[in-house]
Write an enzyme that holds these catalytic residues in place. Structure first.
Site, PDB file in Angstrom:
ATOM      1  N   SER A  68       0.711  -1.199  -0.039  1.00  0.00           N
ATOM      2  CA  SER A  68      -0.075  -0.085   0.223  1.00  0.00           C
ATOM      3  C   SER A  68       1.118   1.372  -0.135  1.00  0.00           C
ATOM      4  O   SER A  68       2.119   1.351   0.448  1.00  0.00           O
ATOM      5  CB  SER A  68      -0.956   0.145   1.242  1.00  0.00           C
ATOM      6  OG  SER A  68      -1.609  -1.252   1.395  1.00  0.00           O
TER       7      SER A  68
HETATM    8  N1  SAH Z   1      -0.338  -5.311   4.638  1.00  0.00           N
HETATM    9  C1  SAH Z   1       0.283  -5.631   3.415  1.00  0.00           C
HETATM   10  C2  SAH Z   1      -0.743  -5.753   2.230  1.00  0.00           C
HETATM   11  C3  SAH Z   1      -1.493  -6.514   2.309  1.00  0.00           C
HETATM   12  S1  SAH Z   1      -2.534  -6.913   0.795  1.00  0.00           S
HETATM   13  C4  SAH Z   1       1.409  -4.882   3.243  1.00  0.00           C
HETATM   14  O1  SAH Z   1       1.959  -4.177   3.882  1.00  0.00           O
HETATM   15  O2  SAH Z   1       2.288  -5.393   2.155  1.00  0.00           O
HETATM   16  C5  SAH Z   1      -3.697  -7.931   1.374  1.00  0.00           C
HETATM   17  C6  SAH Z   1      -3.211  -9.423   1.778  1.00  0.00           C
HETATM   18  O3  SAH Z   1      -4.492 -10.046   2.454  1.00  0.00           O
HETATM   19  C7  SAH Z   1      -3.138 -10.185   0.439  1.00  0.00           C
HETATM   20  O4  SAH Z   1      -1.852 -10.691   0.635  1.00  0.00           O
HETATM   21  C8  SAH Z   1      -4.245 -11.325   0.628  1.00  0.00           C
HETATM   22  O5  SAH Z   1      -3.517 -12.423  -0.066  1.00  0.00           O
HETATM   23  C9  SAH Z   1      -4.434 -11.222   1.799  1.00  0.00           C
HETATM   24  N2  SAH Z   1      -5.662 -11.734   2.311  1.00  0.00           N
HETATM   25  C10 SAH Z   1      -6.968 -11.772   1.719  1.00  0.00           C
HETATM   26  N3  SAH Z   1      -7.944 -12.548   2.303  1.00  0.00           N
HETATM   27  C11 SAH Z   1      -7.196 -12.914   3.336  1.00  0.00           C
HETATM   28  C12 SAH Z   1      -7.955 -13.669   4.300  1.00  0.00           C
HETATM   29  N4  SAH Z   1      -8.855 -14.155   4.572  1.00  0.00           N
HETATM   30  N5  SAH Z   1      -6.874 -14.211   5.366  1.00  0.00           N
HETATM   31  C13 SAH Z   1      -5.630 -13.826   5.404  1.00  0.00           C
HETATM   32  N6  SAH Z   1      -5.236 -12.862   4.353  1.00  0.00           N
HETATM   33  C14 SAH Z   1      -6.108 -12.880   3.399  1.00  0.00           C
END
Ligand code: SAH
Length: 222
Positions: A68
């Protein structure tokens, strides 16, 4: 070979990012600003994107996902109001950048990611740069939380949810905060939930945002 001059260059870029992207837009928690001055964001992006690592934008990560925009990570972190020693559940490990910011603030982090390759990658990156304490990784559906370590002082979701998963509310301490994007698959509003005395939740809507969908049994179906 020493990387000192490169490290110095990135450190200057981080200071500039903090000043121009975070402070200028109203992020004023000094602990949060210091964490952004410290965590090497370039370690979480592709080598070809190193020059863009401190730009005012989201970027693809080393695993083909998105990291992000710094301002969004800072907004969520400030809203979470992390105190030293807090136990935090993070849903959506992704690259691990947000995880590193929480660790830098003195939290113990339990982070859940549904994609095993991403979790593995994040763990490796974090270890390489020295974040190997107070962190536990789990691969699975984070909409169900991580009950074995509950209750949590803070819960942070970094994927867009159709609504706040009940399992997360059930794993909250007294005076817990939950920060979570809630809305459609393509656009959400950042919600800050606070658990007041008597277990009553209040909800504040902060800013519009765009996160990848939270997929799982209490999120979007695949
Ligand atoms: N905080 C992260 C960005 C996350 S992007 C950073 O700093 O880089 C969102 C992430 O959520 C993705 O990797 C996706 O695979 C994960 N995601 C989506 N649904 C999920 C779930 N139910 N449980 C765990 N992870 C999930």
């Amino acid at each position: 070979m020493s990387n000192t001059s490169e490290d110095d260059k990135f450190s200057v870029e981080r200071d500039r990012m903090v000043k121009q992207q975070l402070k200028a837009r109203g992020i004023d928690d000094e602990g949060v600003l210091d964490a952004f001055r410290t965590v090497p964001r370039h370690a979480f992006v592709n080598a070809s994107d190193h020059e863009r690592a401190y730009d005012d934008r989201a970027l693809p990560t080393r695993s083909g996902q998105t990291i992000s925009q710094p301002y969004m990570v800072a907004t969520m972190t400030e809203a979470l109001n992390v105190q030293n020693g807090h136990e935090i559940l993070e849903v959506g490990t992704g690259s691990g950048y947000q995880t590193a910011i929480l660790l830098e603030l003195g939290a113990t982090v339990y982070t859940v990611e549904k994609e095993s390759s991403l979790s593995e990658r994040a763990r490796n990156t974090l270890e390489e740069i020295g974040y190997d304490h107070n962190i536990s990784f789990r691969v699975g559906d984070g909409t169900k939380g991580w009950p074995e370590h509950a209750p949590y002082d803070r819960i942070l979701v970094t994927a867009g949810a159709p609504e706040v998963p009940q399992s997360l509310k059930d794993q909250a301490c007294e005076s817990c905060r939950i920060v979570i994007p809630v809305g459609s698959k393509t656009k959400q509003s950042l919600k800050i939930l606070r658990k007041e005395s008597g277990g009553v939740w209040t909800t504040e809507s902060r800013t519009g945002c765009v996160f990848v969908p939270l997929k799982g049994s209490e999120g979007w179906s695949d």
